[in-house]
Write a protein that holds these residues in place. Structure first.
Motif, PDB file in Angstrom:
ATOM      1  N   ARG A   1      12.852  13.262  98.924  1.00 60.04           N
ATOM      2  CA  ARG A   1      12.805  13.551 100.359  1.00 60.04           C
ATOM      3  C   ARG A   1      14.026  14.342 100.792  1.00 60.04           C
ATOM      4  O   ARG A   1      13.953  15.205 101.660  1.00 60.04           O
ATOM      5  CB  ARG A   1      12.703  12.244 101.141  1.00 60.04           C
ATOM      6  N   ARG A   2      15.166  14.017 100.209  1.00 56.36           N
ATOM      7  CA  ARG A   2      16.408  14.748 100.539  1.00 56.36           C
ATOM      8  C   ARG A   2      16.266  16.220 100.176  1.00 56.36           C
ATOM      9  O   ARG A   2      16.658  17.101 100.928  1.00 56.36           O
ATOM     10  CB  ARG A   2      17.572  14.115  99.781  1.00 56.36           C
ATOM     11  N   LYS A   3      15.665  16.503  99.019  1.00 57.73           N
ATOM     12  CA  LYS A   3      15.472  17.891  98.594  1.00 57.73           C
ATOM     13  C   LYS A   3      14.503  18.613  99.528  1.00 57.73           C
ATOM     14  O   LYS A   3      14.689  19.778  99.878  1.00 57.73           O
ATOM     15  CB  LYS A   3      14.948  17.942  97.155  1.00 57.73           C
ATOM     16  N   GLU A   4      13.441  17.904  99.930  1.00 59.43           N
ATOM     17  CA  GLU A   4      12.451  18.515 100.810  1.00 59.43           C
ATOM     18  C   GLU A   4      13.046  18.833 102.180  1.00 59.43           C
ATOM     19  O   GLU A   4      12.661  19.807 102.830  1.00 59.43           O
ATOM     20  CB  GLU A   4      11.245  17.582 100.960  1.00 59.43           C
ATOM     21  N   ALA A   5      13.982  18.024 102.623  1.00 57.70           N
ATOM     22  CA  ALA A   5      14.604  18.229 103.934  1.00 57.70           C
ATOM     23  C   ALA A   5      15.706  19.282 103.898  1.00 57.70           C
ATOM     24  O   ALA A   5      16.104  19.796 104.938  1.00 57.70           O
ATOM     25  CB  ALA A   5      15.184  16.908 104.449  1.00 57.70           C
ATOM     26  N   ARG A   6      16.181  19.636 102.706  1.00 54.90           N
ATOM     27  CA  ARG A   6      17.358  20.493 102.598  1.00 54.90           C
ATOM     28  C   ARG A   6      17.176  21.876 103.222  1.00 54.90           C
ATOM     29  O   ARG A   6      18.079  22.348 103.920  1.00 54.90           O
ATOM     30  CB  ARG A   6      17.771  20.616 101.123  1.00 54.90           C
ATOM     31  N   PRO A   7      16.039  22.570 103.017  1.00 53.57           N
ATOM     32  CA  PRO A   7      15.897  23.884 103.666  1.00 53.57           C
ATOM     33  C   PRO A   7      16.043  23.802 105.181  1.00 53.57           C
ATOM     34  O   PRO A   7      16.693  24.660 105.792  1.00 53.57           O
ATOM     35  CB  PRO A   7      14.489  24.324 103.257  1.00 53.57           C
ATOM     36  N   GLN A   8      15.473  22.764 105.801  1.00 53.79           N
ATOM     37  CA  GLN A   8      15.598  22.612 107.247  1.00 53.79           C
ATOM     38  C   GLN A   8      17.050  22.344 107.638  1.00 53.79           C
ATOM     39  O   GLN A   8      17.547  22.874 108.644  1.00 53.79           O
ATOM     40  CB  GLN A   8      14.714  21.471 107.741  1.00 53.79           C
ATOM     41  N   GLU A   9      17.746  21.553 106.859  1.00 50.63           N
ATOM     42  CA  GLU A   9      19.157  21.277 107.138  1.00 50.63           C
ATOM     43  C   GLU A   9      19.987  22.555 107.041  1.00 50.63           C
ATOM     44  O   GLU A   9      20.891  22.780 107.858  1.00 50.63           O
ATOM     45  CB  GLU A   9      19.681  20.228 106.151  1.00 50.63           C
ATOM     46  N   LEU A  10      19.677  23.389 106.072  1.00 49.67           N
ATOM     47  CA  LEU A  10      20.388  24.664 105.934  1.00 49.67           C
ATOM     48  C   LEU A  10      20.085  25.595 107.109  1.00 49.67           C
ATOM     49  O   LEU A  10      20.983  26.265 107.626  1.00 49.67           O
ATOM     50  CB  LEU A  10      20.009  25.334 104.615  1.00 49.67           C
ATOM     51  N   LEU A  11      18.829  25.641 107.543  1.00 50.19           N
ATOM     52  CA  LEU A  11      18.467  26.496 108.681  1.00 50.19           C
ATOM     53  C   LEU A  11      19.138  26.006 109.956  1.00 50.19           C
ATOM     54  O   LEU A  11      19.618  26.824 110.758  1.00 50.19           O
ATOM     55  CB  LEU A  11      16.949  26.522 108.849  1.00 50.19           C
TER      56      LEU A  11
END
Length: 227
Positions: free
Chosen positions: A23-33
């Motif tokens: 889940r952390r990996k899946e959320a990472r692009p949004q966190e970067l944006l």
């Protein structure tokens, strides 16, 4: 019987990753944006460094480049996620809306734009207006992904209202600009003068509603023609 060591903390017995880590990996692009948008608005696109975006998102620079190969591609993704995707959703709303063009413009321009104004996405306008001149590739991308689709969307609603006798016959391009440009400026104000401790401020939500009603009053069939 040989002793079998326990799997690493970030790995299950079958070699797969724990659900929390996935889940952390899946959320990472949004966190970067999210981190990129906040930093670009705060410092400016040219001044902000990729390392700072990664640090704000809590990852390494290498991890950032796994998802976005350059700072320019990161900004494109910010534009798409914060504005382009909203316009796509707006087009779906227009296609499915059974009511009048006036009702539709109120939904798109008052409800939709107020949500945009209240979100960090409003800062994208500041980025584009202040810096896009120095980045022609970003300028072209913004025109294709945001300006033209939004213009076509609102133009279609105005044509619907004209065809139904709801609106008077007006030049579509000028009418779209009259609707949209003040709304962009109130978003720009929020992230420029509005972010400073000055006495003169604009109440953006009230302005959005009043502006849309003012323009709609001029569009209605039977309204005086200023020309």
């Amino acid at each position: 019987m040989p002793h079998r060591s326990a799997p690493p903390a970030d790995e299950l017995a079958d070699g797969s990753e724990p659900l929390q880590r996935r889940r952390r990996k899946e959320a990472r692009p949004q966190e970067l944006l999210d981190a990129a948008l906040a930093l670009f608005v705060e410092k400016g696109f040219a001044a902000a460094r990729a390392e700072e975006v990664a640090q704000r998102a809590g990852v390494s620079k290498g991890t950032l480049y796994l998802y976005f190969p350059s700072k320019e591609e990161l900004l494109k993704a910010v534009i798409t996620q914060n504005l382009g995707s909203r316009i796509v959703a707006g087009a779906e709303l227009v296609a499915a809306h059974p009511g009048t063009a006036t009702e539709l413009l109120n939904v798109i321009l008052v409800d939709w734009w107020t949500q945009l104004y209240d979100s960090p996405a409003a800062g994208v306008f500041k980025l584009v207006i202040t810096e896009v001149r120095n980045f022609p590739e970003i300028a072209g991308f913004y025109l294709r992904e945001v300006v033209q689709p939004a213009h076509d969307l609102l133009g279609a609603v105005l044509r619907r209202g004209i065809a139904a006798g709801e609106f008077r016959d007006v030049p579509i391009d000028h009418a779209v600009h009259s609707l949209v440009l003040p709304l962009i400026m109130v978003c720009l104000h929020r992230h420029s003068l509005g972010a400073c401790q000055v006495d003169w401020q604009i109440e953006g939500r009230d302005f959005i509603g009043q502006h849309v009603q003012l323009v709609l009053a001029g569009l209605r069939a039977g309204a005086p023609n200023p020309a």
